[in-house]
Design a protein around this motif. Structure first.
Motif, PDB file in Angstrom:
ATOM      1  N   GLY A  59       0.815  -1.202   0.000  1.00  0.00           N
ATOM      2  CA  GLY A  59       0.000   0.000   0.000  1.00  0.00           C
ATOM      3  C   GLY A  59       0.847   1.250   0.000  1.00  0.00           C
ATOM      4  O   GLY A  59       2.014   1.236   0.361  1.00  0.00           O
ATOM      5  N   VAL A  60       0.252   2.363  -0.402  1.00  0.00           N
ATOM      6  CA  VAL A  60       0.946   3.645  -0.413  1.00  0.00           C
ATOM      7  C   VAL A  60       0.758   4.319   0.934  1.00  0.00           C
ATOM      8  O   VAL A  60      -0.278   4.212   1.557  1.00  0.00           O
ATOM      9  CB  VAL A  60       0.394   4.536  -1.539  1.00  0.00           C
ATOM     10  CG1 VAL A  60       1.091   5.876  -1.561  1.00  0.00           C
ATOM     11  CG2 VAL A  60       0.550   3.845  -2.875  1.00  0.00           C
ATOM     12  N   THR A  61       1.776   5.016   1.378  1.00  0.00           N
ATOM     13  CA  THR A  61       1.718   5.683   2.667  1.00  0.00           C
ATOM     14  C   THR A  61       1.778   7.189   2.495  1.00  0.00           C
ATOM     15  O   THR A  61       2.588   7.702   1.736  1.00  0.00           O
ATOM     16  CB  THR A  61       2.903   5.248   3.557  1.00  0.00           C
ATOM     17  OG1 THR A  61       2.849   3.833   3.740  1.00  0.00           O
ATOM     18  CG2 THR A  61       2.852   5.925   4.906  1.00  0.00           C
ATOM     19  N   GLY A 114       2.609   0.018  -9.937  1.00  0.00           N
ATOM     20  CA  GLY A 114       1.929  -0.837  -8.965  1.00  0.00           C
ATOM     21  C   GLY A 114       2.445  -0.632  -7.557  1.00  0.00           C
ATOM     22  O   GLY A 114       1.686  -0.694  -6.585  1.00  0.00           O
ATOM     23  N   ALA A 115       3.748  -0.379  -7.426  1.00  0.00           N
ATOM     24  CA  ALA A 115       4.329  -0.114  -6.106  1.00  0.00           C
ATOM     25  C   ALA A 115       3.783   1.183  -5.531  1.00  0.00           C
ATOM     26  O   ALA A 115       3.517   1.294  -4.325  1.00  0.00           O
ATOM     27  CB  ALA A 115       5.848  -0.055  -6.208  1.00  0.00           C
ATOM     28  N   ILE A 116       3.613   2.182  -6.388  1.00  0.00           N
ATOM     29  CA  ILE A 116       3.098   3.476  -5.939  1.00  0.00           C
ATOM     30  C   ILE A 116       1.647   3.352  -5.495  1.00  0.00           C
ATOM     31  O   ILE A 116       1.249   3.920  -4.473  1.00  0.00           O
ATOM     32  CB  ILE A 116       3.231   4.511  -7.068  1.00  0.00           C
ATOM     33  CG1 ILE A 116       4.707   4.775  -7.372  1.00  0.00           C
ATOM     34  CG2 ILE A 116       2.534   5.821  -6.699  1.00  0.00           C
ATOM     35  CD1 ILE A 116       4.947   5.552  -8.648  1.00  0.00           C
ATOM     36  N   ARG A 121       3.725  -5.572  -4.088  1.00  0.00           N
ATOM     37  CA  ARG A 121       4.407  -5.608  -2.798  1.00  0.00           C
ATOM     38  C   ARG A 121       5.821  -5.029  -2.911  1.00  0.00           C
ATOM     39  O   ARG A 121       6.572  -5.342  -3.825  1.00  0.00           O
ATOM     40  CB  ARG A 121       4.495  -7.047  -2.296  1.00  0.00           C
ATOM     41  CG  ARG A 121       5.110  -7.192  -0.896  1.00  0.00           C
ATOM     42  CD  ARG A 121       5.320  -8.667  -0.578  1.00  0.00           C
ATOM     43  NE  ARG A 121       4.078  -9.414  -0.694  1.00  0.00           N
ATOM     44  CZ  ARG A 121       3.191  -9.518   0.293  1.00  0.00           C
ATOM     45  NH1 ARG A 121       3.401  -8.911   1.442  1.00  0.00           N
ATOM     46  NH2 ARG A 121       2.096 -10.227   0.114  1.00  0.00           N
ATOM     47  N   ILE A 122       6.167  -4.175  -1.968  1.00  0.00           N
ATOM     48  CA  ILE A 122       7.511  -3.597  -1.880  1.00  0.00           C
ATOM     49  C   ILE A 122       8.308  -4.400  -0.860  1.00  0.00           C
ATOM     50  O   ILE A 122       7.870  -4.569   0.281  1.00  0.00           O
ATOM     51  CB  ILE A 122       7.445  -2.117  -1.455  1.00  0.00           C
ATOM     52  CG1 ILE A 122       6.672  -1.297  -2.500  1.00  0.00           C
ATOM     53  CG2 ILE A 122       8.839  -1.543  -1.265  1.00  0.00           C
ATOM     54  CD1 ILE A 122       6.404   0.132  -2.076  1.00  0.00           C
TER      55      ILE A 122
END
Length: 661
Positions: A59-61, A114-116, A121-122
């Motif tokens: 998820g993005v933070t 997708g990471a953003i 998954r990061i």
């Protein structure tokens, strides 16, 4: 009639607090330093959220972005099997910056988006978005991230979905643009758009009052719409700030040459210093000078000056190549014909009265507005879509090769890429059982699928790489008639050029090609002998090459992107229930003329029966039982007429309502 709920979604809007609407914005306060954004992973689950645990960087933070709109801090991403995709990515996007993300198929462009957005998954690091920033995301359609085959997802609807994909992609894009996000993430937005829509989009993006991350293989779109370039190469991100696409190409070459030249100078200097040490190191009078030079060499080594420049800077991408097998000779001139054919869906003709014969040596391009029936015609030629009327006549020695814009999505995601290629080449009446794994790997390698990639499962490779697998299958089996539907979608520029070059040199007097494409550079590369225009329910064939007017006249969409914006604006705030009702009315309006004609016939029949019952009632005399029976029958027919008249009135109202939108 198309059931719009079956269309693969293309739009997701992300936010810190998700409401029942998909169009929301990040609303966390600046005091919240680590507010987790909840999001919709698919439009089929727009209201769903994901709450990650501390052990999954999913998820993005929202957090401290150091003044940027988006801040990526030391991000590492790998596949489930441990293959590194992105390594130590540090990147920031400031307000009103427009970045183009470039690199070959499979390098990690869609993975980065997708990471953003939180769908990838990061492993390490953080993707941070500034507070109160609204993020809009247009996913790549058709082959991106799919873990199901077409048969699993929409087998019964696939033909209709393909015929409407261009329009739905425009609607999804239009909705996204109307939401005016502060950060716009676009993954191959020009797929399924014609040239006029692409030009409109490029102009719109070039004047966009926000920040943009654009992944695209459309060079024209990149050239016109972005002001900085980030290249993914060798698992890293190389930035070219304040640099358009043309300047990026020049700067990239300059950086590579400069890095190599500097390395060679350093190596030469170290060799000169070492030569002095070797010559005078044992000399009492020059020992001190020799020792000084040893320290200089050691310093150069510690500073990395003697390390070769990274491949991400200096490596030249191997240009993909494609060689199609020579076409088998047919018997006579005619390879495939449609005779007095009507084509369409559910018995509703889209194009009528088609008389088309494809002779040996013909290269035919099909032009026309989106939705006119070009892909439908190709599906009918292929034999996949039954004709409503007419005949399809094959040459006895016809060998049909097909490459469509969504062929990659039909691949078995659980199979190894190489196995699919070899199995396809060997199977069927015209398969070649002598095709080896090495043959398959050779074709795949020339298309950029080298090293271990042919051994990966299809579900583990990128959308662009899936397209290359499908192209490898297409290239291994000999054909004398090739049908290609938007073949440049999902392929990077170098692969498109390889395909175009191969088609331009293929066929001779024996092989023929029929292509549907909006890609001007690709079409001009092929060199067509005939131009077919599908418009207003008719097909017109001209024996000539492409001309400027083809792009100016026939590429104007029947529902251009500006029209899609207006349509999307009207429905952007609809609830799911309202949208379902509008879809029902749209379907009703589409079928209304045919239904009204049927209603008229039914009313005439019922009124005729009513008159018959009246006449019979005059002849029954005092037979009360017969009189009551006839009265009941007459009443039922009168009720039927009333019901039909009410339906007719409703249809007229729906037609008027849909026409006004």
């Amino acid at each position: 009639m198309l059931n719009c709920s079956m269309i693969r979604p293309v739009l997701v809007i992300f936010a810190a607090a998700v409401s029942s609407s998909a169009f929301v914005s990040i609303s966390s306060s600046s005091s919240q330093t680590a507010t987790r954004i909840k999001f919709a992973t698919k439009t089929t689950q727009l209201a769903s959220t994901v709450t990650p645990t501390a052990s999954t960087s999913l998820g993005v933070t929202v957090g401290d972005t150091k003044g940027a709109v988006l801040y990526l801090n030391d991000i590492n991403i790998s596949t489930g099997s441990g293959i590194q995709i992105l390594k130590n990515i540090n990147f920031r996007v400031d307000a009103k910056e427009r970045w183009g993300i470039v690199g070959p198929n499979g390098c990690g462009k869609s993975t980065l988006l997708g990471a953003i957005t939180g769908s990838v998954r990061i492993d390490d690091g953080q993707a941070l978005v500034a507070s109160k920033v609204k993020v809009g995301y247009l996913k790549q359609t058709a082959v991106s991230g799919s873990t199901k085959t077409v048969k699993d997802e929409a087998a019964s609807e696939m033909e209709e979905i393909n015929s409407a994909k261009q329009w739905m992609n425009q609607i999804g894009l239009a909705k996204l643009l109307l939401s005016k996000p502060d950060l716009l993430l676009l993954d191959e937005p020009s797929n399924h758009l014609d040239s006029s829509a692409r030009d409109w989009l490029a102009t719109y993006l070039s004047n966009y009052d926000g920040s943009i991350l654009l992944v695209s293989h459309d060079i024209s779109l990149l050239t016109k719409s972005v002001n900085s370039i980030a290249e993914i190469s060798g698992e890293t991100l190389i930035q070219y700030v304040s640099c358009n696409y043309d300047k990026y190409l020049t700067d990239k070459e300059f950086r590579a040459k400069s890095a190599i030249a500097e390395y060679e100078r350093n190596v030469k200097e170290a060799a000169r210093l070492q030569e002095f040490v070797d010559k005078y190191g044992a000399s009492a009078t020059k020992a001190s000078a020799a020792q000084s030079r040893v320290k200089m060499i050691e310093k150069m080594r510690k500073e990395g000056k003697l390390d070769p420049p990274p491949l991400s800077v200096t490596a030249k991408r191997i240009k993909p190549s494609l060689k199609l097998p020579d076409p088998p000779k047919g018997i006579g001139e005619k390879l495939l014909s449609l005779v007095d054919a009507d084509i369409g869906y559910d018995g509703e003709p889209l194009v009528k009265g088609i008389d088309l014969t494809i002779n040996r040596g013909v290269k035919l391009i099909l032009r026309g507005p989106n939705g006119a029936g070009k892909s439908t015609l190709l599906a009918s030629l292929r034999g996949k879509l039954p004709l409503i009327q007419g005949k399809r006549v094959e040459n006895e020695n016809l060998r049909l090769g097909v490459f469509t814009q969504d062929l990659a999505q039909e691949l078995d995601v659980n199979a190894r890429a190489m196995d699919l290629v070899t199995e396809y080449a060997r199977e069927g009446k015209h398969g070649d059982i002598t095709i080896s794994n090495q043959d398959a790997r050779g074709v795949m390698g020339r298309l950029g699928l080298s090293d271990e990639k042919p051994l990966r499962k299809v579900g583990e490779i990128s959308g662009g790489e899936k397209a290359r697998v499908a192209l490898s299958m297409f290239a291994l089996k000999a054909s004398n008639l090739l049908l290609l539907d938007e073949p440049s979608n999902h392929l990077d520029q170098e692969c498109i050029e390889a395909l175009g070059d191969s088609l331009s040199n293929w066929g001779g007097k024996d092989g023929s090609v029929v292509v549907v494409s909006h890609d001007r550079a690709f079409c001009e590369q092929v060199g067509f002998t005939h131009v077919g225009t599908v418009k207003d329910g008719k097909l017109t064939i001209e024996e000539r090459g492409l001309q400027e007017r083809d792009w100016e006249t026939y590429d104007i969409s029947s529902t251009p992107l500006t029209g899609a914006i207006e349509s999307a604006e009207a429905v952007i705030e609809l609830t799911p229930e309202e949208k379902a009702e509008q879809d029902r009315k749209r379907k009703m309006a589409f079928n209304a003329p045919k239904r009204i004609q049927k209603i008229e016939e039914l009313i005439e029949k019922s009124e005729a029966k009513i008159l018959e019952y009246d006449d019979e009632m005059m002849t029954v005399g005092n037979d009360v039982e017969k009189l009551m029976a006839l009265t009941d029958k007459k009443t039922k027919e009168e009720d039927t007429v009333t019901s039909l008249m009410e339906e007719w009135e409703e249809l007229e109202e729906v037609i008027a309502e849909m026409a006004s939108q």
